[in-house]
Motif scaffolding. Structure first.
Motif, PDB file in Angstrom:
ATOM      1  N   ARG A   1       3.984   6.393  -5.460  1.00 29.02           N
ATOM      2  CA  ARG A   1       5.227   6.146  -4.898  1.00 29.02           C
ATOM      3  C   ARG A   1       5.319   7.175  -3.506  1.00 29.02           C
ATOM      4  N   ILE A   2       5.023   8.319  -3.607  1.00 29.62           N
ATOM      5  CA  ILE A   2       5.063   9.230  -2.697  1.00 29.62           C
ATOM      6  C   ILE A   2       4.306   8.617  -1.257  1.00 29.62           C
ATOM      7  N   VAL A   3       3.008   8.367  -1.496  1.00 34.76           N
ATOM      8  CA  VAL A   3       2.166   7.870  -0.544  1.00 34.76           C
ATOM      9  C   VAL A   3       2.651   6.480   0.031  1.00 34.76           C
TER      10      VAL A   3
ATOM     11  N   LYS B   1       4.306  -1.811   7.611  1.00 36.22           N
ATOM     12  CA  LYS B   1       3.495  -2.760   6.725  1.00 36.22           C
ATOM     13  C   LYS B   1       2.166  -2.439   6.373  1.00 36.22           C
ATOM     14  N   GLN B   2       1.849  -1.110   6.007  1.00 38.56           N
ATOM     15  CA  GLN B   2       0.581  -0.718   5.803  1.00 38.56           C
ATOM     16  C   GLN B   2       0.312  -0.725   4.282  1.00 38.56           C
ATOM     17  N   PHE B   3       1.180  -0.934   3.245  1.00 36.16           N
ATOM     18  CA  PHE B   3       0.878  -0.889   1.960  1.00 36.16           C
ATOM     19  C   PHE B   3       1.087  -2.203   1.345  1.00 36.16           C
TER      20      PHE B   3
ATOM     21  N   ILE C   1      -0.438   9.475   6.745  1.00 36.81           N
ATOM     22  CA  ILE C   1      -1.374   8.249   6.782  1.00 36.81           C
ATOM     23  C   ILE C   1      -1.662   7.848   8.027  1.00 36.81           C
ATOM     24  N   GLY C   2      -2.956   7.916   8.452  1.00 35.58           N
ATOM     25  CA  GLY C   2      -3.308   7.459   9.777  1.00 35.58           C
ATOM     26  C   GLY C   2      -2.333   8.385  10.882  1.00 35.58           C
TER      27      GLY C   2
ATOM     28  N   LYS D   1      -3.815  12.019   4.098  1.00 33.81           N
ATOM     29  CA  LYS D   1      -3.786  13.423   3.916  1.00 33.81           C
ATOM     30  C   LYS D   1      -2.622  13.908   3.010  1.00 33.81           C
ATOM     31  N   ILE D   2      -2.751  14.624   1.978  1.00 34.12           N
ATOM     32  CA  ILE D   2      -1.679  15.222   1.117  1.00 34.12           C
ATOM     33  C   ILE D   2      -1.914  16.734   1.137  1.00 34.12           C
TER      34      ILE D   2
END
Ligand SMILES: Nc1ncnc2c1ncn2[C@@H]1O[C@H](COP(=O)(O)OP(=O)(O)OP(=O)(O)O)[C@@H](O)[C@H]1O
Ligand SMILES: [Mg+2]
Length: 258
Positions: free
Chosen positions: A51-53, A78-80, A66-67, A5-6
């Motif tokens: 990069r922000i996400v 370590k989600q990315f 993010i979640g 969600k942004i």
């Protein structure tokens, strides 16, 4: 359910007294397992948004979740997985050893064993590199190295992949082939992907949603849902609707030239 969600995100870069407004009032929401493409003119803030996400760049206004976690919190968990323009492989390691790197980094101190990771050979086979498992990374062509980068990201255990123009350095024929391999590997893994591209064809082929952005300060012009059936294969490009989506995106991109 919303996963990324942004909300009302704005970003300014301040350098030597000069302020660049990179992003203005970005609002986007994605569900888990969605393939999202970001498309827009050079400098409109696509890499910045990625990069922000991923928690690599902070924001000046707004909120990103993010979640339910902040980007930094999600990064710590370590989600990315990142897939940059050129793959960051260790040239003197074999393809298999390179495949193990994110697993080793992500599981350090957790007691998880290498055997518990997703089968790297199977992942490499799905990008057509089954015969190169024991080759050194430096012995591969650029396109082959990029395919290792993609297979590795899908095997990394990270639920979200951030891909910033991963095919931009490749020739057109290789690029077309890799886009089908990415389509296949995504179909069998269904990770959430944010994919930056300048290719309208790639955006439509791969995505559930295409975010069209306008030039600086980057804003969202339109979010287009790509309602083409899945699983998709090469023949989808013969579909009339496929070309309709490409024209629609082109229309939104050109609107801003006027
Ligand atoms: N580290 C930085 N410091 C200062 N300004 C920056 C920085 N990174 C990006 N910018 C500026 O922010 C704006 C957006 O840049 P960004 O790299 O996100 O664009 P982009 O859409 O990814 O472009 P491209 O398609 O060329 O990769 C540009 O005006 C750029 O000059
Ligand atoms: Mg960029």
């Amino acid at each position: 359910m919303t996963y990324i969600k942004i909300q009302q995100v704005s970003k300014f870069y301040k350098r030597r007294g000069q302020v660049t407004e990179a992003l203005r009032d970005i609002n986007l929401e994605f569900e888990q397992g969605t393939f999202v493409s970001l498309i827009g003119p050079s400098g409109c803030g696509k890499s910045t948004l990625l990069r922000i996400v991923g928690g690599l760049t902070d924001i000046d206004q707004g909120e990103v979740a993010i979640g339910g976690l902040s980007p930094l919190g999600a990064q710590k968990q370590k989600q990315f997985g990142f897939v940059p323009q050129s793959p960051a492989l260790f040239p003197w390691r074999t393809v298999l050893q390179n495949m193990n790197v994110p697993f080793e980094v992500n599981t350090k101190g957790t007691g998880m064993k290498l055997e518990q990771r997703e089968d790297p050979v199977e992942l490499l086979q799905s990008v057509g590199l089954g015969d190169f498992v024991h080759s050194y990374a430096k012995e591969l062509s650029g396109g082959m190295q990029q395919r290792v980068g993609i297979a590795r990201a899908f095997g990394s255990g990270a639920p979200i992949l951030l891909m910033d123009e991963p095919f931009s350095a490749l020739d057109e024929i290789t690029r077309e082939m890799i886009s089908y391999q990415l389509l296949d590997i995504w179909q069998s893994h269904q990770k959430t992907v944010l994919f930056v591209t300048h290719s309208l064809r790639e955006a439509v082929l791969l995505s559930d949603k295409v975010v069209v952005m306008s030039a600086r300060p980057g804003q969202v012009s339109k979010v287009i849902d790509i309602d083409l059936p899945r699983p998709r294969h090469a023949d989808i490009e013969d579909n009339e609707q496929f070309h309709h989506y490409i024209s629609e995106i082109r229309g939104y991109l050109r609107e801003k030239w006027k």
